[in-house]
Write an enzyme that holds these catalytic residues in place. Structure first.
Site, PDB file in Angstrom:
ATOM      1  N   ASN A  94      24.874  -1.862  17.773  1.00  0.00           N
ATOM      2  CA  ASN A  94      25.413  -0.962  17.113  1.00  0.00           C
ATOM      3  C   ASN A  94      24.254   0.051  16.346  1.00  0.00           C
ATOM      4  O   ASN A  94      23.538  -0.461  15.634  1.00  0.00           O
ATOM      5  CB  ASN A  94      26.429  -1.220  15.977  1.00  0.00           C
ATOM      6  CG  ASN A  94      26.338  -2.518  15.406  1.00  0.00           C
ATOM      7  OD1 ASN A  94      25.605  -3.427  16.104  1.00  0.00           O
ATOM      8  ND2 ASN A  94      26.528  -2.846  14.283  1.00  0.00           N
ATOM      9  N   GLU A 171      23.502   5.565  27.435  1.00  0.00           N
ATOM     10  CA  GLU A 171      24.788   5.371  28.263  1.00  0.00           C
ATOM     11  C   GLU A 171      25.724   6.361  28.115  1.00  0.00           C
ATOM     12  O   GLU A 171      26.116   6.824  26.935  1.00  0.00           O
ATOM     13  CB  GLU A 171      25.402   4.109  27.831  1.00  0.00           C
ATOM     14  CG  GLU A 171      26.564   3.500  28.501  1.00  0.00           C
ATOM     15  CD  GLU A 171      25.947   3.734  30.048  1.00  0.00           C
ATOM     16  OE1 GLU A 171      25.497   2.866  30.628  1.00  0.00           O
ATOM     17  OE2 GLU A 171      26.968   4.448  30.681  1.00  0.00           O
ATOM     18  N   LYS A 226      21.252  12.739  25.124  1.00  0.00           N
ATOM     19  CA  LYS A 226      22.688  12.049  24.597  1.00  0.00           C
ATOM     20  C   LYS A 226      23.250  12.662  23.603  1.00  0.00           C
ATOM     21  O   LYS A 226      24.435  12.467  23.792  1.00  0.00           O
ATOM     22  CB  LYS A 226      22.069  10.655  24.548  1.00  0.00           C
ATOM     23  CG  LYS A 226      23.029   9.537  23.920  1.00  0.00           C
ATOM     24  CD  LYS A 226      24.249   9.312  24.878  1.00  0.00           C
ATOM     25  CE  LYS A 226      25.576   8.732  24.208  1.00  0.00           C
ATOM     26  NZ  LYS A 226      26.587   8.655  25.070  1.00  0.00           N
ATOM     27  N   CYS A 282      31.821   7.300  18.506  1.00  0.00           N
ATOM     28  CA  CYS A 282      30.501   7.946  18.619  1.00  0.00           C
ATOM     29  C   CYS A 282      30.606   9.403  18.481  1.00  0.00           C
ATOM     30  O   CYS A 282      29.498   9.848  17.842  1.00  0.00           O
ATOM     31  CB  CYS A 282      30.104   7.573  20.039  1.00  0.00           C
ATOM     32  SG  CYS A 282      29.505   5.956  20.265  1.00  0.00           S
TER      33      CYS A 282
HETATM   34  P1  NAD Z   1      29.375  -2.514  19.363  1.00  0.00           P
HETATM   35  O1  NAD Z   1      29.531  -2.394  17.792  1.00  0.00           O
HETATM   36  O2  NAD Z   1      30.700  -2.803  20.148  1.00  0.00           O
HETATM   37  O3  NAD Z   1      28.510  -3.692  19.468  1.00  0.00           O
HETATM   38  C1  NAD Z   1      27.202  -3.974  18.902  1.00  0.00           C
HETATM   39  C2  NAD Z   1      26.994  -5.222  19.278  1.00  0.00           C
HETATM   40  O4  NAD Z   1      25.707  -5.708  18.704  1.00  0.00           O
HETATM   41  C3  NAD Z   1      27.871  -6.124  17.974  1.00  0.00           C
HETATM   42  O5  NAD Z   1      28.524  -7.411  18.759  1.00  0.00           O
HETATM   43  C4  NAD Z   1      26.743  -6.816  17.213  1.00  0.00           C
HETATM   44  O6  NAD Z   1      27.052  -8.223  16.863  1.00  0.00           O
HETATM   45  C5  NAD Z   1      25.298  -6.894  18.031  1.00  0.00           C
HETATM   46  N1  NAD Z   1      24.065  -6.892  17.402  1.00  0.00           N
HETATM   47  C6  NAD Z   1      23.781  -6.147  16.176  1.00  0.00           C
HETATM   48  N2  NAD Z   1      22.693  -6.436  15.816  1.00  0.00           N
HETATM   49  C7  NAD Z   1      22.317  -7.434  16.664  1.00  0.00           C
HETATM   50  C8  NAD Z   1      20.941  -8.173  16.741  1.00  0.00           C
HETATM   51  N3  NAD Z   1      19.929  -7.960  15.869  1.00  0.00           N
HETATM   52  N4  NAD Z   1      20.674  -9.293  17.669  1.00  0.00           N
HETATM   53  C9  NAD Z   1      21.858  -9.473  18.389  1.00  0.00           C
HETATM   54  N5  NAD Z   1      23.116  -8.925  18.489  1.00  0.00           N
HETATM   55  C10 NAD Z   1      23.373  -7.820  17.634  1.00  0.00           C
HETATM   56  O7  NAD Z   1      28.940  -1.191  19.839  1.00  0.00           O
HETATM   57  P2  NAD Z   1      28.871  -0.433  20.879  1.00  0.00           P
HETATM   58  O8  NAD Z   1      30.184   0.176  21.036  1.00  0.00           O
HETATM   59  O9  NAD Z   1      28.687  -1.215  22.178  1.00  0.00           O
HETATM   60  O10 NAD Z   1      27.751   0.544  20.899  1.00  0.00           O
HETATM   61  C11 NAD Z   1      26.309   0.113  20.862  1.00  0.00           C
HETATM   62  C12 NAD Z   1      25.635   1.368  21.048  1.00  0.00           C
HETATM   63  O11 NAD Z   1      25.891   2.073  22.424  1.00  0.00           O
HETATM   64  C13 NAD Z   1      25.730   2.302  19.985  1.00  0.00           C
HETATM   65  O12 NAD Z   1      24.357   2.958  19.630  1.00  0.00           O
HETATM   66  C14 NAD Z   1      26.628   3.481  20.484  1.00  0.00           C
HETATM   67  O13 NAD Z   1      26.352   4.580  19.962  1.00  0.00           O
HETATM   68  C15 NAD Z   1      26.164   3.486  22.178  1.00  0.00           C
HETATM   69  N6  NAD Z   1      26.938   3.866  23.020  1.00  0.00           N
HETATM   70  C16 NAD Z   1      28.757   3.715  22.736  1.00  0.00           C
HETATM   71  C17 NAD Z   1      29.662   3.951  23.558  1.00  0.00           C
HETATM   72  C18 NAD Z   1      31.120   3.331  23.598  1.00  0.00           C
HETATM   73  O14 NAD Z   1      31.930   3.996  24.243  1.00  0.00           O
HETATM   74  N7  NAD Z   1      31.221   2.576  22.632  1.00  0.00           N
HETATM   75  C19 NAD Z   1      29.153   4.408  24.760  1.00  0.00           C
HETATM   76  C20 NAD Z   1      27.684   5.149  25.045  1.00  0.00           C
HETATM   77  C21 NAD Z   1      26.965   4.568  24.120  1.00  0.00           C
HETATM   78  C1  UGA Z   2      32.401   9.586  24.728  1.00  0.00           C
HETATM   79  C2  UGA Z   2      31.834  10.607  25.845  1.00  0.00           C
HETATM   80  O1  UGA Z   2      32.907  10.791  26.546  1.00  0.00           O
HETATM   81  C3  UGA Z   2      31.048   9.491  26.531  1.00  0.00           C
HETATM   82  O2  UGA Z   2      30.220  10.152  27.648  1.00  0.00           O
HETATM   83  C4  UGA Z   2      30.056   8.656  25.731  1.00  0.00           C
HETATM   84  O3  UGA Z   2      29.199   7.735  26.414  1.00  0.00           O
HETATM   85  C5  UGA Z   2      30.669   7.997  24.657  1.00  0.00           C
HETATM   86  O4  UGA Z   2      31.617   9.051  23.967  1.00  0.00           O
HETATM   87  C6  UGA Z   2      29.807   7.518  23.612  1.00  0.00           C
HETATM   88  O5  UGA Z   2      28.627   7.857  23.517  1.00  0.00           O
HETATM   89  O6  UGA Z   2      30.399   6.784  22.798  1.00  0.00           O
HETATM   90  P1  UGA Z   2      34.601   7.886  24.445  1.00  0.00           P
HETATM   91  O7  UGA Z   2      34.633   7.974  22.983  1.00  0.00           O
HETATM   92  O8  UGA Z   2      34.769   6.623  24.739  1.00  0.00           O
HETATM   93  O9  UGA Z   2      33.372   8.774  25.214  1.00  0.00           O
HETATM   94  O10 UGA Z   2      35.954   8.530  24.940  1.00  0.00           O
HETATM   95  P2  UGA Z   2      36.024  10.141  25.261  1.00  0.00           P
HETATM   96  O11 UGA Z   2      37.082  10.179  26.680  1.00  0.00           O
HETATM   97  O12 UGA Z   2      35.176  10.990  25.287  1.00  0.00           O
HETATM   98  O13 UGA Z   2      37.172  10.560  24.131  1.00  0.00           O
HETATM   99  C7  UGA Z   2      36.793  10.708  22.720  1.00  0.00           C
HETATM  100  C8  UGA Z   2      37.915  11.209  22.155  1.00  0.00           C
HETATM  101  O14 UGA Z   2      38.378  12.698  22.236  1.00  0.00           O
HETATM  102  C9  UGA Z   2      39.219  10.442  22.298  1.00  0.00           C
HETATM  103  O15 UGA Z   2      39.921  10.411  21.058  1.00  0.00           O
HETATM  104  C10 UGA Z   2      40.212  11.323  23.266  1.00  0.00           C
HETATM  105  O16 UGA Z   2      41.639  11.292  23.098  1.00  0.00           O
HETATM  106  C11 UGA Z   2      39.673  12.853  22.528  1.00  0.00           C
HETATM  107  N1  UGA Z   2      40.049  13.705  23.554  1.00  0.00           N
HETATM  108  C12 UGA Z   2      39.231  13.811  24.790  1.00  0.00           C
HETATM  109  C13 UGA Z   2      40.741  14.834  23.585  1.00  0.00           C
HETATM  110  O17 UGA Z   2      41.346  15.008  22.452  1.00  0.00           O
HETATM  111  N2  UGA Z   2      40.968  15.911  24.473  1.00  0.00           N
HETATM  112  C14 UGA Z   2      40.151  15.795  25.519  1.00  0.00           C
HETATM  113  O18 UGA Z   2      40.242  16.512  26.363  1.00  0.00           O
HETATM  114  C15 UGA Z   2      39.407  14.589  25.947  1.00  0.00           C
END
Ligand code: NAD
Ligand code: UGA
Length: 473
Positions: A94, A171, A226, A282
């Site tokens: 995270n 990602e 990103k 995010c």
């Molecule tokens: P998350 O909080 O669900 O998961 C992160 C995990 O990392 C936690 O389970 C935590 O315990 C673990 N962690 C933290 N420090 C650690 C350490 N030193 N050693 C081992 N484990 C450790 O977060 P996420 O949603 O998976 O997001 C991770 C990253 O990916 C963020 O930078 C986020 O911006 C990015 N990202 C998220 C999404 C999404 O849809 N959630 C999409 C694209 C990118």
């Molecule tokens: C978003 C991006 O779409 C991903 O490409 C990216 O990897 C990710 O963030 C990330 O970096 O965490 P996510 O947040 O999982 O993905 O979901 P989205 O589908 O983007 O929706 C985000 C928010 O916008 C939601 O609350 C959704 O309901 C809202 N949304 C989306 C709208 O209100 N209108 C739309 O037309 C689309």
């Protein structure tokens, strides 16, 4: 090829690490994928025999876990061991917004990323390719690299033959469609300096992604791309939500406006759905990070431009709770209000930054009694998000209390209003006659997700508000 990847360690078993590694393991049966986390409870959940109890709900995920777990996909807390044995380490931890110190409220907190870099530096053996999967500020790779490089010369590390390459591989998956996004990505972005390391990561993706979809850039472009992608997506949502308010004042319908502008191939039709404001872990954090970077590099106009996207989103969420109060004769005190949907979008159990949180908090503050339904969100999570336990004796619920309801119809019993906040498919199949019969009159339906069909209401006495629908004036 100089480096052939046989074992991967992913640090972080969250919404990104879990699904991403599951797909890599599924598509690369010859690679051993070890997902590690400091959170034992989370790891235990990933190993749960009951596939409904996995910590992340994503359509299609449990089938992959069934196929791969304990074959070439493993979840554990054995961080040191798994780093030692890995050819490639993904950092997928995270990176939330800092809450204190320099850059508080805007900059990303990199303490977890730095901790990972230090662990990799200490335990890795031989040559290790370190991949940034977390979303990181531009130039973070430099920090990781300097930690790793200092260890190459450091006698405190376990191994004296360690060497590293650092790649950025952000990602782009969206929650709710993560498996499809991972299996059929629009692109894979790899930022790096050394051709051999880039080639090794490309080779992993080539198992299921075609060559033309693999984009190679320098590390800084990859990191900035990103943040920019998320900022552009969120900006579209704030843009259309701003227009929804104007539609409500002028008699226009935001769905018609979206269709009309989305047909222009230069604009495109996606991400033009007005809703209750964007949520998710995010968008807000990544834009604020961009704002911080712009300020840091002396570009205040750029910072102000992007900050506007977040400000508009906050205003739009408030706008919805305010208009609910206004329509209910200016007070919701002691009135029952049904909330349909607490997740930040459909098909996920994630509530991080969900618009339901500020909207429900506002209504609780105004004294409403909330009856909250969501098909996937755990009520304990709602307690944490609202900072308030639910009322256990439902009949005794009073001003400012909330209760969790498993059934939509009982959630509507005696309610003055119902607010749809997540676009779960169940909500588009509601029998409104049945609901009308159990609500208190006059009853209001607020649809912030455009899931209801206004035609279904022609014969009912329900009052209806739809986001951006100025035709119901
Ligand atoms: P998350 O909080 O669900 O998961 C992160 C995990 O990392 C936690 O389970 C935590 O315990 C673990 N962690 C933290 N420090 C650690 C350490 N030193 N050693 C081992 N484990 C450790 O977060 P996420 O949603 O998976 O997001 C991770 C990253 O990916 C963020 O930078 C986020 O911006 C990015 N990202 C998220 C999404 C999404 O849809 N959630 C999409 C694209 C990118
Ligand atoms: C978003 C991006 O779409 C991903 O490409 C990216 O990897 C990710 O963030 C990330 O970096 O965490 P996510 O947040 O999982 O993905 O979901 P989205 O589908 O983007 O929706 C985000 C928010 O916008 C939601 O609350 C959704 O309901 C809202 N949304 C989306 C709208 O209100 N209108 C739309 O037309 C689309």
């Amino acid at each position: 090829m100089k480096y052939k990847i046989k074992s991967i360690c992913c640090i972080g078993a969250g919404y990104v690490g879990g699904p991403t590694m599951a797909v890599i393991a599924d598509k690369c049966p010859n690679v051993v994928v070890e997902v590690v986390d400091v959170n034992k409870e989370r790891i235990d959940d990933w190993n749960n025999e009951n596939f409904d109890k996995l910590p992340v709900y994503e359509p299609g995920l449990s089938e992959i876990i069934k196929r791969c777990r304990n074959r070439n996909l493993f979840f554990s807390t054995l961080i040191e061991d798994k780093i030692r044995n890995a050819d490639m380490v993904f950092i997928s931890v995270n990176t939330p917004t800092k809450t204190k110190g320099v850059g508080a409220g805007k900059a990303s907190d990199l303490k977890w990323v730095e901790a990972c870099a230090r662990q990799v530096a200490k335990f890795a053996k031989g040559h290790t390719i370190v991949v940034e999967k977390s979303t990181l500020p531009v130039r973070t790779a430099e920090v990781i690299k300097s930690i790793l490089e200092s260890s190459e010369k450091n006698s405190l590390t376990e191994s004296n033959d360690s060497s590293f390459d650092v790649l950025s591989n952000p990602e782009f998956l969206s929650e709710g469609t993560a498996i499809n996004d991972l299996v059929n990505p629009d692109r894979i972005l790899i930022g790096g300096e050394k051709e051999d390391a880039i080639e090794a990561l490309c080779d992993v993706y080539r198992n299921w992604v075609s060559e033309e979809k693999i984009l190679k850039t320098n590390v800084w472009s990859s990191e900035l791309a990103k943040l920019t992608a998320n900022a552009f997506l969120a900006q579209r949502i704030s843009s259309i939500n701003s227009i929804s308010a104007l539609c409500e004042e002028t008699g226009a319908d935001v769905r018609e406006v979206s269709r009309a502008i989305g047909s222009d191939s230069r604009i495109g039709s996606k991400f033009l759905q007005s809703g209750p404001g964007f949520g998710g872990s995010c968008f807000k954090k990544d834009i604020l990070n961009l704002v911080y970077l712009s300020e840091f590099f002396g570009l205040p106009e750029v910072a102000t431009f992007w900050e506007g996207v977040v400000k508009l989103n906050n205003w739009h969420q408030k706008r919805i709770s305010k208009l609910v109060v206004k329509k209910l004769f200016g007070t919701v005190a002691n009135k029952k209000i049904t909330i349909l949907g607490f997740a930040f979008k459909a098909n996920t159990n994630d509530t991080r930054e969900s618009s339901a949180i500020p909207i429900c908090k506002d209504l609780i503050e105004e004294g409403a009694i909330l009856k909250i339904h969501d098909p996937k969100v755990d009520p304990n999570q709602i307690s944490r998000d609202l900072g308030k336990e639910q009322k256990k004796e439902k009949d005794l619920a009073k001003e400012g209390d909330w209760i969790f309801e498993k059934n939509i119809k009982s959630a509507c019993l005696d309610s003055d209003a119902l607010i749809i906040l997540t676009e779960w498919s169940d909500y588009s199949q509601i029998d409104w006659i049945e609901i009308e019969n159990v609500m208190r009159k006059p009853s209001w339906i607020f649809d912030s997700r455009s899931v209801i069909d206004p035609k279904d209401f022609v014969k009912s006495n329900l009052n209806v508000w739809r986001v951006g629908d100025g035709s119901i004036l």
